[in-house]
Structure formats: structure tokens, C-alpha cells
Write an enzyme that holds these catalytic residues in place. Structure first.
Site, PDB file in Angstrom:
ATOM      1  CE1 TYR A  14      -3.669   2.620   1.005  1.00 13.61           C
ATOM      2  CE2 TYR A  14      -1.771   3.647   2.062  1.00 13.61           C
ATOM      3  CZ  TYR A  14      -3.066   3.721   1.580  1.00 13.61           C
ATOM      4  OH  TYR A  14      -3.743   4.914   1.663  1.00 13.61           O
TER       5      TYR A  14
ATOM      6  CD  GLU B 281      -5.954   4.592  -1.052  1.00 19.01           C
ATOM      7  OE1 GLU B 281      -6.961   4.351  -1.765  1.00 19.01           O
ATOM      8  OE2 GLU B 281      -6.000   4.677   0.183  1.00 19.01           O
TER       9      GLU B 281
END
Ligand code: GDP
Ligand code: MN
Length: 390
Positions: free
Chosen positions: A109, A197
């Protein structure tokens, strides 16, 4: 403003972030064509909506034949996808992204956000990708790495390397990770983003680092100088009334209540919403029609507020400084005659030419409820609404 996954990937690819081969499709035929174009034997068909958590909601389908691609596309297009980010009303899928499926070794992530406390861009990374960051924070809080970017210097390579090592990347892949992080940071700055993101960022079995998903949001106030970003706006993803308001040049925010508000000036609009609450009501919207409220603007504001089916009473509150109450009153009367509101209408005017404005309202013959003060206006609109529902 938010954009779709495929758009974010295209932008990030321009900054050196590696992405799988893929293409957009608006029909099952196009999806099959895209798959053929991409080549290989496995593809992922992904619903393009402004929401994460599509995978869990059935919006991401891995396919092993062209026929499966066609079936997946058929199943997704036109379907309402309900993720836990969309709320129960869901989002209708109008576009698909067909992508080459990649063999995943690890899912990471990375996120770039504006940290208001430090007034800096903050990078958040975790070796536990593939799930939402809120979940990572709950289940693997120790796996989260944070790095703050010094704005005068920018993201430096050593910081990016530190993140790569903290995620446990093998030495051979550290430079690739640095490229991804520097690229995202540059995209963030150069496109006036508020969020980037990548979840998951994957290590493939053949040691590549690819952005498998991408999400970007942008500063609305900077769109004027980023035309290539502004043109990515997808109106189908936005509240139709807010889009309509933007077209009219009105400042409108939809809220949950049932009292429609038309007000000039953001400060007065806030105060009016407080007074409505104080009187026991709930505003249906925030709407600032601006200083020079012409009759046309008033009419557009009426249309907008009345298009909200929740609205069961309306309050027009105008304080005329530069403006003139008689002019606004003409606009209100004209709009009320034209649009025949199905709900009670309370009007409070104050300021320049107020007597003339009130006379115009009074003599219009329309069932408009007048009020002199803001408190009176709030009380009357709440009472009028209750009269309607009773
Ligand atoms: P989200 O659920 O909206 O965040 O959509 P994602 O694009 O992140 O996809 C959800 C999940 O689908 C990913 O975490 C992967 O596990 C899986 N997935 C997506 N693309 C691929 C792919 O190319 N290969 C494989 N094996 N899995 C994929
Ligand atoms: Mn994702």
C-alpha cells in the site's frame, strides 16, 4: 474532484509509475476487443466508479477467455454497484477498464495525503496492501510507515529508499520503488492533487513493481490551471444538482434536511442554516447565490432547490448591500410565477430598497409569507413546513 482508476493510472504512468497494459471499454464488444489488443490469456475486467472496495462488491472480475470477458462486461455495465463507500444507493457502472492480469507475489500500500497538522505532504505506506488502509491501521498498525515531505526540498531519494527498506523490499527492487514514489510525488505536486493512493502496489512474480489500482483526487480551486485534469471530470459520478449548480455558477451543497434555502453571501447562508436548526428545522441545502443576484440567478436557484424532492418548504433570505431588494423581489416573484413552487415560500428581505422590495412581494398576489428578521424567517419557514406535513 475525483477521477476514475484508469485515468489516475494514465496520469501516473506519465510520471514513470509502471502499470499493467489495459484499455477502457463502454460495451462488452469493446471489452473483448481490448482483451485481444492487450494479448495474453488472463484479464481483469474492472468497474470504473468513483469508489474503492469494488473488489469485495463484485466489481473486479478475473477472466480466462474472451467469452468470460464478454460475460463479465455484460454483468457489470449498467449495474448498480454497492460498496461500503458508496452508501446503500450505490453507483451505476458506465465504464469498464480491461487489464492484463498479472501474477502477484506481494501486495503493498502507498498513499500520499495532505497532512493538515504538519502542513506537509505525508506518505503512508504498508507492506499489507490489498485491504483498505483503515483496516490495515486496525489490524497491522505496526506495519504502517509514515514519511513527511519537506516542501522546500521535495521528496528526496533517501526518504524513498527508507520507505522501500521499511516495506522489506529486496535490494534489487529498491530502485524501482524509488521511481514509483518519486513519480507519485511529482504527480501530486505538478497536478495539484490532494490525494494519490495505490492499493495494491504489487510486486509481480517476475520482479516488476506495478500499480494495480490507483486513486487520485484534486484541488477544485486549482483546476483552472490544470485543464488536462479538469477535462477528466465525470459528471455521471457527481450529485446532479451540484453539477447543475456549477453550470449556473451557483455555490450549492446538498444536505439532508427538507428546508430549501436561497441566500446571498456564504456568511449569511451559514447563519441562516444555524437559525433554521435553532427553530427546529433542518436545511436541505447550502446555497449562496452571490452578491449581484439577478432575477435570472434567482430563477436558477429556485429550479435547483425545487428539484430536490425532499424540500417541503423554502426560505429566501437576501441582505441587499450592493444589490437592491426591489430587484431581488422581482426575481422572486418572476420565478414563483414561472415555477409555481409546490411548497410554502418564506421571503425575508433586508437592506437597500427594502420597502419597495416588500411592496412588490405583497402586491404580487402570490402566497408568499414575508418575514422581517432572520429569527422570524426561520420560525415561519419551520412552521410552514409543519403545516404542509400535517
Ligand atoms: P478495489 O477493490 O476497488 O480497491 O479494486 P482493486 O483494483 O484494488 O482490485 C481488488 C483486488 O483484485 C486486488 O487487491 C487484487 O487482489 C485483485 N486484482 C486486481 N487486479 C488483479 C490482477 O491483475 N491479477 C490478480 N491476480 N488479481 C488482481
Ligand atoms: Mn484497491
Amino acid at each position: 474532484m475525483e477521477i476514475h482508476e484508469y485515468q489516475a493510472k494514465e496520469l501516473l504512468a506519465g510520471f514513470g509509475v509502471a502499470i499493467p497494459r489495459g484499455g477502457v471499454a463502454y460495451s462488452p464488444e469493446q471489452a473483448v476487443y481490448r482483451a485481444a489488443e492487450i494479448g495474453g490469456a488472463r484479464w481483469v475486467v474492472k468497474a470504473q466508479i468513483h469508489s474503492g472496495a469494488r473488489g469485495k462488491a463484485g466489481g473486479v472480475k478475473v477472466c480466462s477467455s474472451e467469452d468470460e470477458v464478454r460475460q463479465a462486461a455484460k454483468a457489470l455495465l449498467g449495474k448498480k454497484l454497492v460498496t461500503h463507500q458508496t452508501g446503500p444507493e450505490g453507483r451505476v457502472v458506465h465504464r469498464l477498464y480491461v487489464e492484463q492480469a498479472v501474477p502477484i507475489a506481494r501486495e503493498l500500500y502507498i498513499g500520499f495525503v495532505l497532512d493538515r497538522k504538519s502542513q506537509r505532504i505525508m506518505i503512508v505506506a504498508s507492506a499489507n496492501g490489498g485491504m483498505e488502509i483503515e483496516e490495515v491501521a486496525k489490524r497491522h498498525p505496526d506495519s504502517i510507515v509514515r514519511e513527511v515531505v519537506e516542501p522546500a526540498i521535495g521528496l528526496s531519494a533517501f526518504q524513498a529508499r527508507e520507505i522501500a527498506f521499511a516495506l522489506g523490499l529486496p535490494a534489487a527492487q529498491v530502485n524501482r520503488m524509488v521511481t514509483v514514489l518519486l513519480g507519485c510525488h511529482r504527480a501530486f505536486r505538478e497536478l495539484d492533487a490532494t490525494m494519490v493512493e495505490i492499493n495494491p502496489l504489487v510486486l509481480t512474480e517476475d520482479t516488476q513493481i506495478l500499480a494495480l489500482d490507483a486513486k487520485m483526487a484534486f484541488d477544485d480551486n486549482a483546476l483552472f490551471r490544470r485543464p488536462n485534469v479538469a477535462e477528466l471530470r465525470d459528471y455521471a459520478e457527481e450529485d446532479p444538482r451540484e453539477a447543475q449548480a456549477a453550470e449556473y455558477g451557483l455555490n450549492y451543497v446538498a444536505l439532508d434536511g427538507d428546508i430549501g434555502c436561497i441566500i446571498n453571501g456564504a456568511g449569511l447562508a451559514m447563519a441562516t442554516m444555524d437559525m433554521i436548526k435553532h427553530a427546529g428545522g433542518e436545511p436541505a441545502n447550502f446555497l449562496d447565490i452571490g452578491g449581484g443576484a439577478s432575477p435570472e440567478r434567482v430563477a436558477n436557484a429556485f429550479k435547483l432547490v425545487l428539484s430536490d424532492v425532499k424540500v417541503s418548504a423554502m426560505l429566501v433570505n437576501i441582505f441587499a448591500g450592493i444589490n437592491r431588494c426591489d430587484w431581488v423581489a422581482q426575481g422572486v416573484v418572476q420565478a414563483a410565477r414561472e415555477l409555481k413552487p409546490r411548497v410554502p415560500l418564506v421571503v425575508r428581505l433586508a437592506g437597500t430598497n427594502v420597502e419597495e422590495g416588500r411592496r412588490i412581494i405583497r402586491e404580487s398576489g402570490l402566497p408568499i409569507i414575508s418575514a422581517d428578521t432572520l429569527a422570524e424567517a426561520a420560525d415561519r419557514v419551520v412552521a410552514a413546513k409543519q403545516g404542509v406535513s400535517a
